[in-house]
Design a protein around this motif. Sequence first.
Motif, PDB file in Angstrom:
ATOM      1  N   VAL A  57      69.593 -72.009  19.266  1.00 61.68           N
ATOM      2  CA  VAL A  57      70.748 -72.865  19.522  1.00 61.68           C
ATOM      3  C   VAL A  57      70.724 -73.360  20.962  1.00 61.68           C
ATOM      4  N   GLU A  58      71.331 -74.525  21.152  1.00 61.56           N
ATOM      5  CA  GLU A  58      71.434 -75.096  22.490  1.00 61.56           C
ATOM      6  C   GLU A  58      72.702 -74.558  23.144  1.00 61.56           C
ATOM      7  N   VAL A  59      72.554 -74.085  24.372  1.00 59.95           N
ATOM      8  CA  VAL A  59      73.681 -73.534  25.125  1.00 59.95           C
ATOM      9  C   VAL A  59      73.683 -74.170  26.501  1.00 59.95           C
ATOM     10  N   GLY A  60      74.726 -74.957  26.792  1.00 58.70           N
ATOM     11  CA  GLY A  60      74.772 -75.628  28.087  1.00 58.70           C
ATOM     12  C   GLY A  60      73.614 -76.597  28.228  1.00 58.70           C
ATOM     13  N   HIS A  61      72.813 -76.386  29.273  1.00 57.14           N
ATOM     14  CA  HIS A  61      71.674 -77.268  29.529  1.00 57.14           C
ATOM     15  C   HIS A  61      70.342 -76.638  29.088  1.00 57.14           C
ATOM     16  N   GLY A  62      70.412 -75.589  28.286  1.00 58.89           N
ATOM     17  CA  GLY A  62      69.186 -74.943  27.831  1.00 58.89           C
ATOM     18  C   GLY A  62      69.301 -74.481  26.386  1.00 58.89           C
TER      19      GLY A  62
ATOM     20  N   GLU B 182      59.777 -75.419  25.666  1.00 61.92           N
ATOM     21  CA  GLU B 182      59.408 -74.119  25.086  1.00 61.92           C
ATOM     22  C   GLU B 182      59.791 -74.049  23.611  1.00 61.92           C
ATOM     23  N   ILE B 183      60.948 -74.589  23.279  1.00 65.22           N
ATOM     24  CA  ILE B 183      61.367 -74.600  21.877  1.00 65.22           C
ATOM     25  C   ILE B 183      60.408 -75.456  21.050  1.00 65.22           C
ATOM     26  N   ALA B 184      59.983 -76.578  21.609  1.00 66.13           N
ATOM     27  CA  ALA B 184      59.031 -77.434  20.901  1.00 66.13           C
ATOM     28  C   ALA B 184      57.731 -76.695  20.629  1.00 66.13           C
ATOM     29  N   HIS B 185      57.222 -76.003  21.623  1.00 62.41           N
ATOM     30  CA  HIS B 185      55.961 -75.274  21.443  1.00 62.41           C
ATOM     31  C   HIS B 185      56.112 -74.134  20.440  1.00 62.41           C
ATOM     32  N   SER B 186      57.275 -73.535  20.383  1.00 66.08           N
ATOM     33  CA  SER B 186      57.487 -72.402  19.477  1.00 66.08           C
ATOM     34  C   SER B 186      57.756 -72.832  18.046  1.00 66.08           C
ATOM     35  N   TRP B 187      58.418 -73.990  17.865  1.00 68.54           N
ATOM     36  CA  TRP B 187      58.948 -74.306  16.547  1.00 68.54           C
ATOM     37  C   TRP B 187      58.423 -75.575  15.896  1.00 68.54           C
ATOM     38  N   ALA B 188      57.887 -76.525  16.648  1.00 74.11           N
ATOM     39  CA  ALA B 188      57.470 -77.792  16.027  1.00 74.11           C
ATOM     40  C   ALA B 188      56.416 -77.568  14.944  1.00 74.11           C
ATOM     41  N   GLY B 189      55.473 -76.699  15.197  1.00 72.45           N
ATOM     42  CA  GLY B 189      54.443 -76.433  14.202  1.00 72.45           C
ATOM     43  C   GLY B 189      54.975 -75.733  12.964  1.00 72.45           C
ATOM     44  N   GLU B 190      56.069 -74.970  13.131  1.00 72.00           N
ATOM     45  CA  GLU B 190      56.647 -74.236  12.008  1.00 72.00           C
ATOM     46  C   GLU B 190      57.231 -75.166  10.954  1.00 72.00           C
ATOM     47  N   VAL B 191      57.591 -76.362  11.369  1.00 67.64           N
ATOM     48  CA  VAL B 191      58.129 -77.333  10.411  1.00 67.64           C
ATOM     49  C   VAL B 191      57.157 -77.546   9.261  1.00 67.64           C
TER      50      VAL B 191
END
Length: 252
Positions: free
Chosen positions: A19-24, A39-48
């Motif tokens: 989840v997004e919290v504030g600016h992170g 970091e979220i992109a690197h962790s989750w984009a491939g999981e799609v």
Amino acid sequence: METQAGEEARRWLAERGVVEVGHGWVDAAEPGRPCTAEEIAHSWAGEVFTDGCLAAAEQVRLAFGLLDLLDSYWVTCEIRFADRGAQGPLPVDVLWNGYRRRLEAERDVEVLTYSLWADWFEDHDTAATAFAEVLGNDIDHILAKRSHALLRRAGRVLTCSGPVPWSVKQPTYEAAAQLPALHGPLYKGLLAGYHDVHGHLEPTAAFTLLAQLQLPADTPHLAELRSVLAAGRRNHHRSPHARDDAVRAPMD
């Protein structure tokens, strides 16, 4: 303003504890450590593309939603990996419609144009198809309709089209030269075709095309580009001193 695809991507992430919290961002796997969008992109984009609950077209749409949400180049990398990988190709209409729609949007698309330039256009296996899908197939329609959105897409693609093989882009370039609103982006495409490491142009045809463009007299590097093309130079990196010679040479 967040896109509908971005909202769907946000929900998908939230279901996985991200989840997004504030600016992170916060990932439930590491609740005490704030994460960046990158970091979220690197962790989750491939999981799609491993989500078995989604059809291939839905996976592509979700990936573009992550791109809208995170604005990370890495998301475009994962899209390309999926298309070119063992499970590919991705559904063509959904893939390229995702690019086209975003290239027409008012929001910044630097990540997307960089993806086209560095990944799709520099690869000779994909350059022709990618260029045709994002512009070449539509250029006549764009010239006829001339909507702000379509011209925005055309301008953005022309600007980053330097690496596309000349035989692929020449008909589109010649068509775009008919519309003064596209002369600036077309010039940038020609300039990149000469200066980029992977740039591609045919000097005689490019010189003829350049002469048709209505450009301000103080357009950066215009005189130099005219000179090197007139001399038959194809690429700066194959003739590294040609531009310096052009600068020193007297201009008529």
